[in-house]
Design a protein around this motif. Structure first.
Motif, PDB file in Angstrom:
ATOM      1  N   ILE A 210       0.827  -1.204   0.000  1.00 20.65           N
ATOM      2  CA  ILE A 210       0.000   0.000   0.000  1.00 20.65           C
ATOM      3  C   ILE A 210       0.872   1.269   0.000  1.00 20.65           C
ATOM      4  O   ILE A 210       0.488   2.310  -0.541  1.00 20.65           O
ATOM      5  CB  ILE A 210      -0.995  -0.070   1.197  1.00 20.65           C
ATOM      6  CG1 ILE A 210      -2.203   0.784   0.904  1.00 20.65           C
ATOM      7  CG2 ILE A 210      -0.378   0.267   2.481  1.00 20.65           C
ATOM      8  CD1 ILE A 210      -3.328   0.520   1.869  1.00 20.65           C
ATOM      9  N   ASP A 253      -9.272   7.726   6.127  1.00 26.44           N
ATOM     10  CA  ASP A 253      -9.668   7.373   4.761  1.00 26.44           C
ATOM     11  C   ASP A 253      -8.523   6.589   4.112  1.00 26.44           C
ATOM     12  O   ASP A 253      -7.428   6.455   4.684  1.00 26.44           O
ATOM     13  CB  ASP A 253     -10.081   8.617   3.945  1.00 26.44           C
ATOM     14  CG  ASP A 253      -8.942   9.613   3.777  1.00 26.44           C
ATOM     15  OD1 ASP A 253      -7.780   9.169   3.680  1.00 26.44           O
ATOM     16  OD2 ASP A 253      -9.206  10.838   3.741  1.00 26.44           O
ATOM     17  N   LYS A 254      -8.778   6.085   2.902  1.00 28.64           N
ATOM     18  CA  LYS A 254      -7.817   5.182   2.262  1.00 28.64           C
ATOM     19  C   LYS A 254      -6.468   5.870   2.019  1.00 28.64           C
ATOM     20  O   LYS A 254      -5.398   5.294   2.206  1.00 28.64           O
ATOM     21  CB  LYS A 254      -8.409   4.679   0.936  1.00 28.64           C
ATOM     22  CG  LYS A 254      -7.821   3.374   0.533  1.00 28.64           C
ATOM     23  CD  LYS A 254      -8.536   2.747  -0.627  1.00 28.64           C
ATOM     24  CE  LYS A 254      -7.621   1.692  -1.206  1.00 28.64           C
ATOM     25  NZ  LYS A 254      -7.618   1.630  -2.626  1.00 28.64           N
ATOM     26  N   GLN A 255      -6.537   7.148   1.630  1.00 29.34           N
ATOM     27  CA  GLN A 255      -5.300   7.876   1.336  1.00 29.34           C
ATOM     28  C   GLN A 255      -4.458   8.036   2.606  1.00 29.34           C
ATOM     29  O   GLN A 255      -3.231   7.899   2.580  1.00 29.34           O
ATOM     30  CB  GLN A 255      -5.627   9.247   0.722  1.00 29.34           C
ATOM     31  CG  GLN A 255      -4.412   9.989   0.176  1.00 29.34           C
ATOM     32  CD  GLN A 255      -3.686   9.189  -0.911  1.00 29.34           C
ATOM     33  OE1 GLN A 255      -4.315   8.674  -1.834  1.00 29.34           O
ATOM     34  NE2 GLN A 255      -2.367   9.041  -0.789  1.00 29.34           N
ATOM     35  N   THR A 258      -2.615   4.863   3.319  1.00 36.40           N
ATOM     36  CA  THR A 258      -1.433   4.663   2.456  1.00 36.40           C
ATOM     37  C   THR A 258      -0.305   5.621   2.853  1.00 36.40           C
ATOM     38  O   THR A 258       0.865   5.228   2.876  1.00 36.40           O
ATOM     39  CB  THR A 258      -1.772   4.882   0.957  1.00 36.40           C
ATOM     40  OG1 THR A 258      -2.272   6.194   0.794  1.00 36.40           O
ATOM     41  CG2 THR A 258      -2.763   3.894   0.432  1.00 36.40           C
TER      42      THR A 258
END
Ligand code: KG4
Ligand code: ZN
Length: 354
Positions: A210, A253-255, A258
């Motif tokens: 990721i 959140d996904k960002q 990562t």
């Protein structure tokens, strides 16, 4: 010399047959089988010792049988049985050790007890048909089935799920521990932080994957003990810092996941590489060897390789399938340290260290 090796220290059930001639400074793999209970443990988010041992009980005989069949070696031509004695989970270790003892008794073979941690280091002395990374004279060689000579003194950085250690090797037979983690191991930090970020177990490969799409410098985490005057490590503070950040952000959140992954990987690798290079300078090291599950991390391999190049030091890292737990590395250690004991003179030791 041909050795049947057995490894069951954690959640893998592994067997291999390796060979070495007395004049050669490397080991060849004749067969190498690894059965993993990872599918169960990715569901539980970590290793459940009971489940690992039950799976190993199911797999141990079929894995050994397949290893022998694949190698086409006759049982009478096997010189010794090598087995991981420790460290590891007691239930898991017992399965490998007791199976090795039974086979040694039945087949009238000696046993070579092996320290799992040293096995990870000796994975560097195996020739494989997979890519191995070697750097010498500033030349990068991704070699297949070829071996360059390790020059001594060598320094090994061992980074696995349970251990992070720096080990000095004066020759193929002597290993001296010079430092290690005071709390969490590097792999453990990856795994615990992976769990915090809700990533699939094990955290190390998930974070590496990721992190490739993460944006740099959105998060910065501490590099514990990076400037300390010894060769010890500490990663629990890093884990706590990520925990605090996750609490602060409430819902990630996904960002953000990562970006945090990228920052965590960077922090861990920077500490590992800085300490390794510092030790290499102090001990006038000629070769740096990487070993353990975390050694399959590409950024760690590349960063340590570049830093070794700058020092003019040879760099070795095992093929990626030999970084994580396997029995070929156990056979490799035994082939270089052929200290035989009788079948009834060995017991599993979960706390074995250097
Ligand atoms: O050596 P190993 O297979 O088992 C032990 O002896 O502990 O190491 C397993 C560890 C796990 O913590 C896993 O997250 C880590 O190695 N690992 C990685 C990667 N692949 C495995 N860590 C970072 N990046 C990777 N690509
Ligand atoms: Zn291991």
């Amino acid at each position: 010399m041909k050795i049947l090796a057995i490894e069951t220290s954690c959640d893998e059930t592994a067997a291999a047959i390796v060979s070495k001639s007395p004049r050669e400074n490397y080991v060849k793999i004749l067969s190498n089988i690894v059965a993993s209970s990872l599918v169960f443990h990715s569901q539980t988010g970590g290793i459940v010792p009971d489940i690992a041992a039950r799976e190993q009980l199911k797999f141990i005989i079929p894995v050994i049988e397949k290893t022998i069949n694949d190698s086409r070696v006759d049982i009478k031509d096997i010189d010794a049985i090598a087995v991981t004695q420790g460290p590891g989970l007691i239930g898991s270790l017992l399965i490998g050790v007791e199976t090795a003892k039974t086979l040694a008794y039945l087949w009238n073979k000696p046993i070579i007890p092996v320290n799992h941690l040293l096995g990870h280091i000796y994975a560097n002395f195996i020739i494989t048909t997979n890519k191995q990374l070697l750097t010498t004279n500033n030349k990068r060689l991704e070699v297949i089935g070829q071996k360059l000579e390790v020059e001594f003194p060598a320094l090994a950085l061992l980074v696995s799920g349970g251990h992070t250690d720096l080990v000095l090797l004066k020759n193929y037979k002597s290993a001296l521990w010079i430092g290690g983690t005071l709390d969490d191991a590097a792999g453990e930090a990856f795994d615990k932080i992976g769990r915090l970020l809700n990533l699939p177990y094990p955290g190390g490969p998930s974070i590496e994957k990721i992190a490739r799409i993460g944006v740099a410098n959105r998060f910065v985490f501490p590099r514990p003990m990076i400037g300390s005057h010894d060769f010890n490590f500490s990663f629990s503070g890093l884990k706590a810092a990520v925990f605090r950040e996750v609490l602060k952000l409430k819902k990630l959140d996904k960002q953000q996941v990562t970006d945090i992954s990228l920052a965590v990987q960077k922090a861990i690798i920077e500490v590992l590489v800085r300490k390794t290079i510092k030790a290499a300078l102090k001990y006038n090291i000629k070769s740096i060897l990487l070993g353990g599950g975390v050694a399959s991390n590409k950024l760690l391999r590349n960063t340590l390789e570049i830093s070794s190049q700058k020092l003019g030091v040879k760099f070795f890292a095992p093929a990626k399938n030999l970084c994580t737990d396997n029995a070929a590395m156990i056979g490799a250690y035994a082939a270089f340290n052929y200290k035989k004991v009788e079948w009834n003179k060995i017991t599993a030791n979960p706390k074995l260290y250097f």
